[in-house]
Scaffold this motif. Structure first.
Motif, PDB file in Angstrom:
ATOM      1  N   ALA A 155     105.022  19.277  96.097  1.00 50.55           N
ATOM      2  CA  ALA A 155     103.746  19.273  95.379  1.00 50.55           C
ATOM      3  C   ALA A 155     102.647  19.561  96.384  1.00 50.55           C
ATOM      4  O   ALA A 155     102.601  18.988  97.469  1.00 50.55           O
ATOM      5  CB  ALA A 155     103.523  17.947  94.687  1.00 50.55           C
ATOM      6  N   LEU A 156     101.702  20.421  95.995  1.00 45.27           N
ATOM      7  CA  LEU A 156     100.629  20.828  96.908  1.00 45.27           C
ATOM      8  C   LEU A 156      99.347  20.082  96.562  1.00 45.27           C
ATOM      9  O   LEU A 156      99.132  19.638  95.420  1.00 45.27           O
ATOM     10  CB  LEU A 156     100.384  22.335  96.807  1.00 45.27           C
ATOM     11  CG  LEU A 156     101.592  23.256  97.097  1.00 45.27           C
ATOM     12  CD1 LEU A 156     101.166  24.713  96.974  1.00 45.27           C
ATOM     13  CD2 LEU A 156     102.149  22.958  98.470  1.00 45.27           C
ATOM     14  N   SER A 157      98.488  19.944  97.554  1.00 43.90           N
ATOM     15  CA  SER A 157      97.170  19.343  97.349  1.00 43.90           C
ATOM     16  C   SER A 157      96.163  20.136  98.162  1.00 43.90           C
ATOM     17  O   SER A 157      96.492  20.722  99.213  1.00 43.90           O
ATOM     18  CB  SER A 157      97.167  17.887  97.782  1.00 43.90           C
ATOM     19  OG  SER A 157      97.463  17.772  99.168  1.00 43.90           O
ATOM     20  N   HIS A 158      94.923  20.134  97.696  1.00 46.56           N
ATOM     21  CA  HIS A 158      93.872  20.866  98.388  1.00 46.56           C
ATOM     22  C   HIS A 158      92.559  20.099  98.242  1.00 46.56           C
ATOM     23  O   HIS A 158      92.167  19.723  97.136  1.00 46.56           O
ATOM     24  CB  HIS A 158      93.726  22.277  97.804  1.00 46.56           C
ATOM     25  CG  HIS A 158      92.585  23.057  98.412  1.00 46.56           C
ATOM     26  ND1 HIS A 158      92.625  23.532  99.705  1.00 46.56           N
ATOM     27  CD2 HIS A 158      91.380  23.436  97.876  1.00 46.56           C
ATOM     28  CE1 HIS A 158      91.487  24.160  99.958  1.00 46.56           C
ATOM     29  NE2 HIS A 158      90.722  24.122  98.841  1.00 46.56           N
ATOM     30  N   ARG A 167      92.621  17.027  96.324  1.00 45.35           N
ATOM     31  CA  ARG A 167      92.994  17.119  94.917  1.00 45.35           C
ATOM     32  C   ARG A 167      94.434  17.605  94.821  1.00 45.35           C
ATOM     33  O   ARG A 167      94.863  18.513  95.528  1.00 45.35           O
ATOM     34  CB  ARG A 167      92.082  18.090  94.175  1.00 45.35           C
ATOM     35  CG  ARG A 167      90.625  17.668  94.226  1.00 45.35           C
ATOM     36  CD  ARG A 167      89.751  18.702  93.563  1.00 45.35           C
ATOM     37  NE  ARG A 167      90.060  18.837  92.156  1.00 45.35           N
ATOM     38  CZ  ARG A 167      89.521  19.756  91.347  1.00 45.35           C
ATOM     39  NH1 ARG A 167      88.660  20.639  91.849  1.00 45.35           N
ATOM     40  NH2 ARG A 167      89.845  19.793  90.064  1.00 45.35           N
ATOM     41  N   LEU A 168      95.198  17.019  93.908  1.00 43.26           N
ATOM     42  CA  LEU A 168      96.602  17.357  93.729  1.00 43.26           C
ATOM     43  C   LEU A 168      96.714  18.635  92.901  1.00 43.26           C
ATOM     44  O   LEU A 168      96.199  18.697  91.779  1.00 43.26           O
ATOM     45  CB  LEU A 168      97.344  16.220  93.029  1.00 43.26           C
ATOM     46  CG  LEU A 168      98.861  16.418  92.842  1.00 43.26           C
ATOM     47  CD1 LEU A 168      99.553  16.500  94.200  1.00 43.26           C
ATOM     48  CD2 LEU A 168      99.424  15.271  92.006  1.00 43.26           C
ATOM     49  N   LEU A 169      97.380  19.640  93.498  1.00 43.49           N
ATOM     50  CA  LEU A 169      97.568  20.910  92.793  1.00 43.49           C
ATOM     51  C   LEU A 169      98.847  20.919  91.986  1.00 43.49           C
ATOM     52  O   LEU A 169      98.999  21.679  91.030  1.00 43.49           O
ATOM     53  CB  LEU A 169      97.610  22.078  93.792  1.00 43.49           C
ATOM     54  CG  LEU A 169      96.385  22.261  94.694  1.00 43.49           C
ATOM     55  CD1 LEU A 169      96.581  23.467  95.598  1.00 43.49           C
ATOM     56  CD2 LEU A 169      95.122  22.409  93.882  1.00 43.49           C
ATOM     57  N   GLY A 170      99.811  20.108  92.379  1.00 39.79           N
ATOM     58  CA  GLY A 170     101.081  20.079  91.679  1.00 39.79           C
ATOM     59  C   GLY A 170     102.066  21.034  92.310  1.00 39.79           C
ATOM     60  O   GLY A 170     101.846  21.600  93.380  1.00 39.79           O
ATOM     61  N   THR A 171     103.169  21.237  91.615  1.00 40.76           N
ATOM     62  CA  THR A 171     104.214  22.123  92.138  1.00 40.76           C
ATOM     63  C   THR A 171     103.901  23.561  91.753  1.00 40.76           C
ATOM     64  O   THR A 171     103.151  23.831  90.813  1.00 40.76           O
ATOM     65  CB  THR A 171     105.579  21.737  91.585  1.00 40.76           C
ATOM     66  OG1 THR A 171     105.536  21.817  90.158  1.00 40.76           O
ATOM     67  CG2 THR A 171     105.953  20.334  92.033  1.00 40.76           C
TER      68      THR A 171
END
Length: 597
Positions: free
Chosen positions: A537-540, A543-547
């Motif tokens: 899962a990504l975040s930027h 904030r969580l971007l999800g998979t």
């Protein structure tokens, strides 16, 4: 002593001995003449005395015959003998004028006196006979007085002959002795002259000239063939041969020095040729790896007894990494901070020498190391480092090799800088600046080259598209979308580059070329990529971007079609995957089978 001096002395002595020998022969000849004169004088006196005695007897006989027979022929003979006797007496008077001794003169006078007395008696007898007194005439010529006077005359003649024989004999003996002595002297002079000539021939021509010249001719012959290993014997003679021997030794020394200089020149020229070859190869290199290989290949030939390494600065100019090495240097690390090297700090070659007062570089391991660091620069900017160290006790000679090192370092710096610039420009031309993957232009060039030269070789193409990418841009901003694409590009680079090349096709689409794989193998790799990308899962910006999910289309060549249609077929499979709900992998062969059915 010099040969010319010896020759001059020998010539002078020979002339002197020859002159003395000639003089001795002249004196001997003069003595022989005196001897001959003494013999002639002895014979003359002997003859004169004999003739006086004989003439007296003949006249006496003629006078006796006349007074006995009275014949006129005896009287005429008496007068003829008287005239002859007068001539003899005149000759005797002439002889008396010579250097006769007093005894000889007295004996000659006695002979004349006795002869005159006899003449008087015989003349008186002839007159008496002519006067008719024959008896008185006979008594006069046959009397005791006449007999006494005749004996006295003969005795005086004999005494005179003895005196002259003794004197002339002594003169003859003295002349003969002088002649023999001068002849002996002349012979001795001739013997000395001959001995001197033979000595000159032996000692000068043979021992001092011929033998040294024969020995030196062999030496000169070997020197003419540039055989300078020949030994020139030491000759301390102070003459022309000694000077010649010294000149040959100087010639040999000059030949050895010239051969040494020629060897150094050949080595220097060989080094220059190697450097020139290396520079030509370096200029033709297309990558830093090729350049490093050229340096590693030529450096041991240029500096055969010196180990070394080539270091390259990183982009931030903070550290050095070893790009290549030769002859196994032992005292420098494979990587170290740039400020560890005094050469890079100062921008000049720096010698770290054992037993030296200068400071050694910090990247050297151990103490007592002799090493040389030559910085590589291009247009005033540091590029790397050329490192050299002692190997096998061979001392580094910075002064002798400084020009070559600076030339090599300058060309290496420029070549590395050009290659780095070329790599940067190439990267800008063929890579996507956002993801670092190859771009669409490079993909087209690769496929074109593949179609021209390797169309029959297996090749798999993956077309990948990020599902719902617009959502990341719309909800989280373009920076978040860029991060998602960088994430996908990183996964592709890490997973694909060992077996293939990833490309950014455009937008959120990516392409992967997998040479040598079949379509099932391509599908397997595509599934591995799809699961790996969606596993985190990504975040930027907090904030969580999800998979992130992706859809993939797989096509193969040449089994599934030509290289020219490879991307088109993979893209059609991708569209099929997206139409079937995304987050899946579809192969082009599967679409073809569905169509055929």
């Amino acid at each position: 002593m010099r040969i010319s001096t010896i020759t001059n002395w020998a010539y002078g002595i020979t002339v002197a001995l020859t002159a003395l020998s000639g003089a001795s022969f002249i004196m001997s000849s003069h003595s022989a003449v005196e001897e001959r004169r003494a013999v002639e004088e002895h014979l003359a006196l002997e003859t004169l005395a004999e003739e006086l005695a004989l003439g007296s007897e003949i006249r006496s006989d003629d006078a006796r015959l006349y007074v006995m027979r009275g014949e006129d022929r005896h009287l005429q003979a008496f007068h003829a003998d008287e005239e002859s006797e007068r001539r003899l007496e005149a000759a005797a008077t002439k002889l008396a004028s010579r250097n006769l001794s007093s005894a000889e003169t007295a004996a000659l006078s006695e002979i004349e006196k006795d002869s005159e007395e006899l003449d008087k008696i015989e003349i008186a007898a002839i007159k008496a006979y002519q006067g008719g007194d024959k008896s008185a005439a006979q008594d006069l010529v046959f009397g005791s007085e006449h007999e006494r006077l005749q004996k006295a005359l003969l005795s005086s003649v004999a005494h005179f002959r003895d005196l002259t024989a003794a004197r002339t004999g002594s003169i003859l003996e003295a002349a003969r002795s002088r002649s023999d002595w001068w002849s002996l002297v002349a012979k001795i002079m001739l013997g000395l002259t001959g001995g001197l000539f033979l000595a000159v021939l032996y000692f000068i021509l043979r021992r001092r000239v011929a033998m040294p010249l024969m020995r030196m001719s062999g030496i000169v012959g070997r020197l003419a063939k540039q055989d300078y290993t020949v030994e020139v014997p030491i000759d301390r003679r102070r003459d022309e041969i000694g000077e010649m021997n010294q000149a040959i030794e100087i010639f040999r020394a000059n030949g050895i020095e010239r051969e040494r200089l020629d060897a150094e020149r050949r080595v220097d020229q060989h080094t220059k040729d190697l450097i020139l070859q290396m520079m030509h190869r370096i200029q033709a290199c297309q990558s830093q790896e090729e350049l490093t290989g050229v340096v590693v290949r030529f450096a041991p030939e240029i500096f055969p007894d010196i180990a070394g390494s080539l270091y390259v600065l990183n982009e931030s100019k903070t550290s050095l990494t070893r790009a290549g090495l030769w002859l196994e240097p032992q005292h420098s690390a494979a990587a170290f901070p740039a400020d560890f090297c005094w050469g890079l700090r100062r921008g000049h070659p720096h010698m770290s020498r054992k037993n030296d007062h200068d400071v050694p570089c910090h990247h050297l391991a151990g103490t007592g190391v002799t090493a040389l660091c030559v910085p590589l620069t291009a247009q005033g900017e540091m590029i790397g480092l050329l490192y050299l160290e002692e190997r096998g006790g061979e001392a580094l000679d910075l002064h002798r090799s400084r020009l070559y090192l600076e030339l090599i370092a300058e060309n290496l710096g420029l070549a590395i800088a050009n290659l780095q610039m070329r790599e940067k420009l190439t990267a800008l031309a063929i890579r996507d600046p956002l993801t670092g993957l190859f771009n669409r232009r490079y993909l087209d060039e690769t496929l074109q080259q593949r179609a021209q030269g390797h169309a029959d070789e297996p090749l798999v193409c993956l077309m990948l598209d990020i599902d719902h990418f617009k959502r990341f841009n719309d909800e989280f901003g373009h920076d978040a979308g860029d991060m998602v694409m960088q994430y996908v590009g990183q996964i592709l680079r890490q997973s694909v580059e060992p077996v293939g090349k990833p490309y950014r096709f455009g937008g959120e689409e990516f392409t992967v070329l997998l040479p040598g794989l079949s379509e099932p193998e391509g599908v397997e790799l595509a599934e591995m990529l799809r699961h790996k990308i969606s596993s985190a899962a990504l975040s930027h910006a907090g904030r969580l971007l999800g998979t992130v999910s992706v859809s993939l289309g797989v096509a193969a060549s040449p089994d599934g079609g030509s290289v020219d249609t490879l991307v088109t077929r993979a893209d059609a499979a991708l569209l099929k995957a997206k139409s079937e709900g995304r987050d899946r992998t579809i192969s082009a062969s599967k679409i073809r089978r569905v169509t055929l059915s």
